[in-house]
Structures are given as C-alpha cells and as structure tokens.
Design a protein around this motif. Structure first.
Motif, PDB file in Angstrom:
ATOM      1  N   ALA A 137      46.637  31.508  41.340  1.00  0.00           N
ATOM      2  CA  ALA A 137      47.079  32.140  42.585  1.00  0.00           C
ATOM      3  C   ALA A 137      46.341  33.450  42.876  1.00  0.00           C
ATOM      4  O   ALA A 137      46.542  34.049  43.934  1.00  0.00           O
ATOM      5  CB  ALA A 137      48.584  32.419  42.510  1.00  0.00           C
ATOM      6  N   ASP A 140      44.231  33.858  46.282  1.00  0.00           N
ATOM      7  CA  ASP A 140      45.105  33.923  47.459  1.00  0.00           C
ATOM      8  C   ASP A 140      45.825  35.265  47.525  1.00  0.00           C
ATOM      9  O   ASP A 140      45.988  35.832  48.615  1.00  0.00           O
ATOM     10  CB  ASP A 140      46.133  32.779  47.418  1.00  0.00           C
ATOM     11  CG  ASP A 140      47.081  32.830  48.608  1.00  0.00           C
ATOM     12  OD1 ASP A 140      46.609  32.672  49.743  1.00  0.00           O
ATOM     13  OD2 ASP A 140      48.296  33.052  48.396  1.00  0.00           O
ATOM     14  N   THR A 141      46.239  35.793  46.372  1.00  0.00           N
ATOM     15  CA  THR A 141      46.917  37.084  46.357  1.00  0.00           C
ATOM     16  C   THR A 141      45.975  38.195  46.808  1.00  0.00           C
ATOM     17  O   THR A 141      46.358  39.061  47.605  1.00  0.00           O
ATOM     18  CB  THR A 141      47.453  37.389  44.939  1.00  0.00           C
ATOM     19  OG1 THR A 141      48.360  36.361  44.542  1.00  0.00           O
ATOM     20  CG2 THR A 141      48.161  38.734  44.910  1.00  0.00           C
ATOM     21  N   ALA A 143      43.453  37.871  48.770  1.00  0.00           N
ATOM     22  CA  ALA A 143      43.244  37.684  50.206  1.00  0.00           C
ATOM     23  C   ALA A 143      44.426  38.215  51.014  1.00  0.00           C
ATOM     24  O   ALA A 143      44.242  38.822  52.083  1.00  0.00           O
ATOM     25  CB  ALA A 143      43.007  36.205  50.510  1.00  0.00           C
ATOM     26  N   ARG A 144      45.659  38.010  50.516  1.00  0.00           N
ATOM     27  CA  ARG A 144      46.842  38.521  51.217  1.00  0.00           C
ATOM     28  C   ARG A 144      46.833  40.042  51.256  1.00  0.00           C
ATOM     29  O   ARG A 144      47.153  40.659  52.280  1.00  0.00           O
ATOM     30  CB  ARG A 144      48.121  38.035  50.520  1.00  0.00           C
ATOM     31  CG  ARG A 144      48.451  36.573  50.764  1.00  0.00           C
ATOM     32  CD  ARG A 144      49.567  36.129  49.836  1.00  0.00           C
ATOM     33  NE  ARG A 144      50.735  36.974  49.952  1.00  0.00           N
ATOM     34  CZ  ARG A 144      51.592  37.222  48.960  1.00  0.00           C
ATOM     35  NH1 ARG A 144      51.372  36.710  47.753  1.00  0.00           N
ATOM     36  NH2 ARG A 144      52.639  37.961  49.164  1.00  0.00           N
ATOM     37  N   ARG A 147      44.261  41.214  53.789  1.00  0.00           N
ATOM     38  CA  ARG A 147      44.728  41.064  55.179  1.00  0.00           C
ATOM     39  C   ARG A 147      45.656  42.206  55.567  1.00  0.00           C
ATOM     40  O   ARG A 147      45.580  42.747  56.678  1.00  0.00           O
ATOM     41  CB  ARG A 147      45.434  39.718  55.362  1.00  0.00           C
ATOM     42  CG  ARG A 147      44.506  38.529  55.454  1.00  0.00           C
ATOM     43  CD  ARG A 147      45.219  37.303  56.005  1.00  0.00           C
ATOM     44  NE  ARG A 147      46.318  36.874  55.156  1.00  0.00           N
ATOM     45  CZ  ARG A 147      46.198  36.006  54.153  1.00  0.00           C
ATOM     46  NH1 ARG A 147      44.993  35.501  53.863  1.00  0.00           N
ATOM     47  NH2 ARG A 147      47.244  35.641  53.437  1.00  0.00           N
TER      48      ARG A 147
END
Length: 276
Positions: A137, A140-141, A143-144, A147
């Motif tokens: 994960a 994705d973390t 990337a979050r 953002r």
C-alpha cells in the motif's frame, strides 16, 4: 518490515525514569481539564476547516497545559500553503504540539480510527490513515499524501515511525519525504523535547513499547514540573535537495541548523516563546 513500521528498543521498564509527582487530587483535576477540552473539540469538530487556525492552535496548547505540561515554542512561524511538517516522536502529546505549530492533516496508523473520542477527532480533522504493515500500500499512500499537499494542505508526520523515550531517538525514514518531492512543497522540521524540574531531560511523557495510553496519560498528569520544548526549524524549500535521501537527512531533528546563530539572536522577534 514495512517502511512505515520500524521498531524502537524503548520500553517503559528500561527507559522511563522516576520523576517528581503531584497529588492524586491534582492529577485528577488535570485529567478532568483534558477531558473537558477533548469533548469541546469533539463538539466543534463538525465545523472542520471553518475554525480559525489560531483558535485550533490555542486549543491544542490548552490540552497540553491542562495535562500539567508547560509549553515553550520557539522558531519561525509555519508558512502557508502545502507543507509537510515532520518531527521526532516521543509521546501522544506530540500530536497537539505539532498542531499548535500549524493545524495539519495527521498521518496516523489506521488503528487510531478505533480509539474512543481521539479516533473520531482525528477522522474529522482529516487524518490520513495508513496501513503500516502493508508494504504493497506504500505507493498509494505516498500518492494520497502528495495530493493533499498539492491541494494546499499541511500534513504532519513522525518519520521515525515509532515512539522513542526522548533520551534515545531513531532515524527518519524516507517514504513520506517522497510525497513532498512529488508535490513540490516545503518541509518544516520540528524538534520536540521534554524536560523536568531543573531543566534535565525527562522521560515521563514518553509513550513507548507496551505502555498503555491510560498509563501514559496518568503518568503525565502526575508529573511535576514537566515542560515541552517545541523548536520550529527553518522551512526547507522545494528543489533544494535532489532526492528523498538528502531531504530526509536535512530534516533530521539532530541535523545541523545553519541558521542557529541568527535564530538564537532573533528568537524573540520571530516568535515569542510561549511559557504557561
């Protein structure tokens, strides 16, 4: 081993030194004050970002002060816009202390979501919950987080990944710094230290090993003369370090501070020290 889940050797038996204590009655009064402020925060949390940042910062300092801990905050004010705040990790007190520097979305382990009161407050405050034991994960973390930073939010993280007693400390891990590089935002390093009567380093605030939150909360409430020192170091602008290895090293709490002589001379004019 996950990049988010390093282990610290600190334990309550090995690291927590005895400290002077106040009466049980006074400790209970302190805990009552903390509970009242937490409930007030829960009641106001639906307002979210509509609350002025100054109010949130004062509320966070009041929580720490209600627990019997004096606060000394020095250094430059946090810049506006997207910002990654990073600090060494000693105690649950670190969270309101970082929010007193600048209210931010906290990077937190997903187990905190289940905590009574504190979990709900964290979720309503926009915490970014991560599954620390799932290496898959990680992209994705990151990337979050990027953002959120691009959107102008402040994100607060403890890159050591684990609490240390304060007498010892860990190294910062690099994953979260990639998000700052990807988003092109500054990093604001903060150094947290706890001292007891006389100015000696204190470990009463540490929340380490198999310590429970209730035991740590009671130990802090019983401590006499505990002081938290929050040293806000100069922001590291985007583009000044080529990769996350270099950015991580520059953000370490024990990294050399090139502006230290200037800051020591002008600390009063940059930000007044807050001592309750």
């Amino acid at each position: 081993m996950s990049a988010w889940l390093p282990a610290a050797p600190c334990t309550p038996d090995a690291c927590l030194a005895p400290a002077g204590s106040v009466s049980v009655t006074r400790a209970v009064l302190r805990l009552t004050g903390v509970a009242a402020l937490m409930l007030a925060g829960a009641a106001l949390s639906p307002l979210g970002g509509r609350l002025p940042a100054g109010w949130v910062g004062r509320w966070c300092r009041w929580i720490v002060r209600a627990a019997g801990v004096r606060v000394r905050l020095t250094g430059a004010a946090a810049p506006a816009g997207g910002l990654l705040l990073v600090a060494n990790h000693v105690s649950w007190l670190d969270v309101p202390l970082l929010a007193a520097v600048r209210p931010a979305r906290m990077l937190a382990k997903h187990e905190i979501r289940q905590w009574p009161v504190a979990g709900a407050l964290a979720a309503r405050g926009g915490a970014l919950f991560i599954e620390r034991d799932r290496l898959r994960a990680l992209p994705d973390t990151v990337a979050r987080i990027a953002r959120a930073l691009r959107g102008g939010a402040a994100v607060a993280a403890f890159p050591e990944g684990s609490t240390w007693c304060g007498a010892a400390h860990g190294r910062f891990h690099r994953a979260v710094f990639q998000a700052a590089l990807d988003a092109g935002v500054p990093v604001l390093p903060v150094r947290l230290r706890y001292r007891q009567d006389g100015g000696a380093p204190g470990t009463a605030a540490a929340f380490v090993g198999d310590d429970t939150f209730v035991a740590s909360l009671w130990r802090v409430a019983r401590a006499r003369g505990l002081r938290a020192e929050v040293d806000v170091r100069p922001p590291i602008p985007p583009g000044t370090h080529p990769d996350r290895r270099a950015l991580t090293a520059a953000s370490e709490p024990h990294a050399p501070d090139p502006d230290r002589p200037h800051r020591a001379l002008h600390a009063g004019s940059v930000r007044a020290a807050l001592t309750a």
